[in-house]
Design a protein around this motif. Sequence first.
Motif, PDB file in Angstrom:
ATOM      1  N   ASN A  68      26.634 -30.642 -32.826  1.00 51.29           N
ATOM      2  CA  ASN A  68      25.430 -30.002 -33.347  1.00 51.29           C
ATOM      3  C   ASN A  68      24.569 -30.971 -34.164  1.00 51.29           C
ATOM      4  N   THR A  69      24.716 -32.267 -33.890  1.00 47.92           N
ATOM      5  CA  THR A  69      23.875 -33.273 -34.538  1.00 47.92           C
ATOM      6  C   THR A  69      22.523 -33.354 -33.835  1.00 47.92           C
ATOM      7  N   LEU A  70      21.448 -33.275 -34.607  1.00 46.84           N
ATOM      8  CA  LEU A  70      20.107 -33.384 -34.043  1.00 46.84           C
ATOM      9  C   LEU A  70      19.547 -34.788 -34.151  1.00 46.84           C
ATOM     10  N   ALA A  71      20.024 -35.567 -35.103  1.00 47.90           N
ATOM     11  CA  ALA A  71      19.452 -36.895 -35.310  1.00 47.90           C
ATOM     12  C   ALA A  71      20.523 -37.855 -35.805  1.00 47.90           C
ATOM     13  N   VAL A  72      20.464 -39.082 -35.295  1.00 50.68           N
ATOM     14  CA  VAL A  72      21.321 -40.164 -35.766  1.00 50.68           C
ATOM     15  C   VAL A  72      20.397 -41.303 -36.171  1.00 50.68           C
ATOM     16  N   GLU A  73      20.468 -41.683 -37.449  1.00 50.46           N
ATOM     17  CA  GLU A  73      19.603 -42.742 -37.959  1.00 50.46           C
ATOM     18  C   GLU A  73      20.439 -43.872 -38.530  1.00 50.46           C
ATOM     19  N   LEU A  74      19.878 -45.060 -38.485  1.00 53.69           N
ATOM     20  CA  LEU A  74      20.552 -46.241 -39.022  1.00 53.69           C
ATOM     21  C   LEU A  74      19.935 -46.613 -40.356  1.00 53.69           C
ATOM     22  N   GLU A  75      20.776 -47.029 -41.275  1.00 48.89           N
ATOM     23  CA  GLU A  75      20.302 -47.468 -42.591  1.00 48.89           C
ATOM     24  C   GLU A  75      21.025 -48.760 -42.939  1.00 48.89           C
ATOM     25  N   ALA A  76      20.261 -49.835 -43.070  1.00 49.82           N
ATOM     26  CA  ALA A  76      20.870 -51.123 -43.384  1.00 49.82           C
ATOM     27  C   ALA A  76      21.350 -51.126 -44.825  1.00 49.82           C
ATOM     28  N   LEU A  77      22.586 -51.573 -45.022  1.00 50.94           N
ATOM     29  CA  LEU A  77      23.106 -51.719 -46.377  1.00 50.94           C
ATOM     30  C   LEU A  77      22.330 -52.809 -47.098  1.00 50.94           C
ATOM     31  N   GLN A  78      22.108 -52.624 -48.397  1.00 54.03           N
ATOM     32  CA  GLN A  78      21.441 -53.657 -49.170  1.00 54.03           C
ATOM     33  C   GLN A  78      22.290 -54.921 -49.148  1.00 54.03           C
ATOM     34  N   GLU A  79      21.598 -56.044 -49.017  1.00 47.37           N
ATOM     35  CA  GLU A  79      22.334 -57.311 -48.902  1.00 47.37           C
ATOM     36  C   GLU A  79      23.203 -57.584 -50.109  1.00 47.37           C
ATOM     37  N   ASP A  80      22.735 -57.166 -51.274  1.00 51.01           N
ATOM     38  CA  ASP A  80      23.527 -57.459 -52.466  1.00 51.01           C
ATOM     39  C   ASP A  80      24.783 -56.603 -52.536  1.00 51.01           C
ATOM     40  N   LEU A  81      24.815 -55.516 -51.733  1.00 52.71           N
ATOM     41  CA  LEU A  81      26.026 -54.698 -51.693  1.00 52.71           C
ATOM     42  C   LEU A  81      26.928 -55.116 -50.533  1.00 52.71           C
ATOM     43  N   ALA A  82      26.289 -55.575 -49.447  1.00 49.88           N
ATOM     44  CA  ALA A  82      27.070 -55.942 -48.265  1.00 49.88           C
ATOM     45  C   ALA A  82      27.702 -57.320 -48.408  1.00 49.88           C
ATOM     46  N   GLN A  83      27.063 -58.235 -49.166  1.00 51.56           N
ATOM     47  CA  GLN A  83      27.564 -59.580 -49.305  1.00 51.56           C
ATOM     48  C   GLN A  83      27.983 -59.824 -50.758  1.00 51.56           C
ATOM     49  N   PRO A  84      29.265 -60.000 -51.001  1.00 53.58           N
ATOM     50  CA  PRO A  84      29.752 -60.156 -52.379  1.00 53.58           C
ATOM     51  C   PRO A  84      29.037 -61.255 -53.140  1.00 53.58           C
ATOM     52  N   GLU A  85      28.668 -62.361 -52.433  1.00 60.44           N
ATOM     53  CA  GLU A  85      28.042 -63.462 -53.159  1.00 60.44           C
ATOM     54  C   GLU A  85      26.651 -63.118 -53.673  1.00 60.44           C
ATOM     55  N   LEU A  86      26.081 -62.000 -53.224  1.00 54.76           N
ATOM     56  CA  LEU A  86      24.740 -61.614 -53.647  1.00 54.76           C
ATOM     57  C   LEU A  86      24.754 -60.435 -54.616  1.00 54.76           C
ATOM     58  N   ARG A  87      25.908 -59.986 -55.029  1.00 60.15           N
ATOM     59  CA  ARG A  87      25.960 -58.873 -55.959  1.00 60.15           C
ATOM     60  C   ARG A  87      25.368 -59.275 -57.305  1.00 60.15           C
ATOM     61  N   ARG A  88      24.629 -58.364 -57.934  1.00 62.65           N
ATOM     62  CA  ARG A  88      23.908 -58.675 -59.158  1.00 62.65           C
ATOM     63  C   ARG A  88      24.547 -58.067 -60.407  1.00 62.65           C
ATOM     64  N   GLU A  89      25.443 -57.118 -60.205  1.00 67.44           N
ATOM     65  CA  GLU A  89      26.033 -56.442 -61.350  1.00 67.44           C
ATOM     66  C   GLU A  89      26.798 -57.416 -62.233  1.00 67.44           C
ATOM     67  N   GLY A  90      26.553 -57.364 -63.544  1.00 68.15           N
ATOM     68  CA  GLY A  90      27.274 -58.174 -64.506  1.00 68.15           C
ATOM     69  C   GLY A  90      26.728 -59.569 -64.716  1.00 68.15           C
ATOM     70  N   LEU A  91      25.659 -59.944 -63.994  1.00 69.89           N
ATOM     71  CA  LEU A  91      25.088 -61.276 -64.146  1.00 69.89           C
ATOM     72  C   LEU A  91      24.136 -61.303 -65.336  1.00 69.89           C
ATOM     73  N   SER A  92      24.098 -62.446 -66.031  1.00 71.39           N
ATOM     74  CA  SER A  92      23.150 -62.638 -67.134  1.00 71.39           C
ATOM     75  C   SER A  92      21.755 -62.871 -66.560  1.00 71.39           C
ATOM     76  N   LEU A  93      20.746 -62.824 -67.429  1.00 72.16           N
ATOM     77  CA  LEU A  93      19.384 -63.067 -66.965  1.00 72.16           C
ATOM     78  C   LEU A  93      19.217 -64.458 -66.346  1.00 72.16           C
ATOM     79  N   PRO A  94      19.742 -65.525 -66.972  1.00 74.19           N
ATOM     80  CA  PRO A  94      19.630 -66.845 -66.330  1.00 74.19           C
ATOM     81  C   PRO A  94      20.319 -66.885 -64.970  1.00 74.19           C
ATOM     82  N   GLU A  95      21.465 -66.224 -64.859  1.00 74.93           N
ATOM     83  CA  GLU A  95      22.172 -66.205 -63.576  1.00 74.93           C
ATOM     84  C   GLU A  95      21.400 -65.425 -62.525  1.00 74.93           C
TER      85      GLU A  95
END
Length: 391
Positions: free
Chosen positions: A331-358
Amino acid sequence: MRVLHTADFHAGRNLRGFDRTPEVHEALTEIAALARSERADAVLVSGDLFDTVNPSAEAEGAVFDFFLRLRDASIPAVVIAGNHDSAARLQGFAGLLGWVGVQLVAQPTTNPLDLIRTVETRGGETLTVGALPFLSERRLVKAADVMGGDVGSWRQKYREGMGFFLRKLAEGFRGGSVNMLMAHATMDGAVPSGSERTMQFDLLNAYTLSPLQLPSGAQYVALGHVHKPQQSSDMPLAHYPGSVIQLDFGEAGEKKQVNLVEVEAGRPARVTAVPLASGRELRTVKVNLDQLEPRLAGLAGFTGLVKVVVRAPSGTAMPGLKDRVLRLVPNTLAVELEALQEDLAQPELRREGLSLPELYEQFWRERRGELPEDLRAAFREADMGAGEEAV
C-alpha cells in the motif's frame, strides 16, 4: 439552534495516482449521518467542494449524494465556492441544488446584500448567513508584477476590498436572528497542515484577513481553505473545521472533524469538535537503506497509505528499490530518496564536538584544501581573544 460546519471536501483528489474520491464519499456519508444524529438545524459548507475546476463524474456524484442525504433528513444547507471550485460551474448548479434545500453562493455580485442567505429552522428560529465565496487576488498580483507596483500596497487593497464586502454583509444581519458569516479565505496566523501541494506556500504568501476585520455582529464565522482544524479568532468566534480526510502526506496524523455550533440569537456560540472516522490514515516512514527490510516489516497490517523515504549516502546505486518496498508494503504510494548529510555519512566530516578553529579548518579543507598556517594562527588568536572577553 444547532449548526454543523464543514469545509474542504476536495472530491476528486488524486494522490500520487490514487483516487481519494471513494474516501471523500465515505466521509460525506458520515457527515450527513452526523447531521441527522446531532439534530442539526442547518449545515454550512465553507468551500472547496471539489479538488479541480473540472471534477469527475464520481466526484460530482459524491457531493450531490451528500446533499440528497441532507434533503432526506430535511436539513437545509448553505454553501460557498472555494478557490479549487469553478465558480461558474457551481453557479450553473445553484438552481437545481435549491430544489433539495441547498442555498449555494458561488460568485459575488455588485450588491453584497445578494450574498445574504436566510434559513428558517424547524424550531421556528431564523439563521442569517453572510455567505462570501472565494475572491481571487491573482489578478491583483499579476497587475502588480506587470506594472511594477508595490505588492504590499496591493495586499492592503485586497484587505480593503474584502473589508468592504464584510461590512456590507454585516448590514444584512438581523435582530432576533442567529447571525453567522461564511468565508473561504486565509486569516492572519492560520497554521497550515504542511500539505505537499501548494497550500503551505500559499498560506505563507497569501493575501490574508485580520480578525479585526470580521464583523462583531457575527456570532460565529465559518471559515474554509485551511486544512488543519483550528480556531482563528475569539471575538468574533471563528473556526476552520479542516478537510474531511487526510488529503495528502502533509496532513498525516491529523485528526479530522466537523464543528457543531450551538447558538441562540444574541448569545455567544458554543463550538464542539465532532471527530470523523472516515478516510485512510496516511503515514510517512523514513528509513536508512541498511534498515529497510526490518523497519518496513513493522508496517505489516497497516491498512492506510504510505510514503517511504529511503535515506542513503549520496551516489549510492539502488536498482529495484521501489520493487523491494512494494513487496514489503504493497500500500505504498511513493518511494523517495533522501541523501544522508555528508557530515553524518562520513565520520571524518562530523562536526559535533569540534572547536571553532577546528570547524573553520574543516570548512576551508572541504572547499579549498589545506588551510594556510598564517590563517590558522590568526583564527586561533582571534578565537582566544573572544574567549577572554567572554570571561
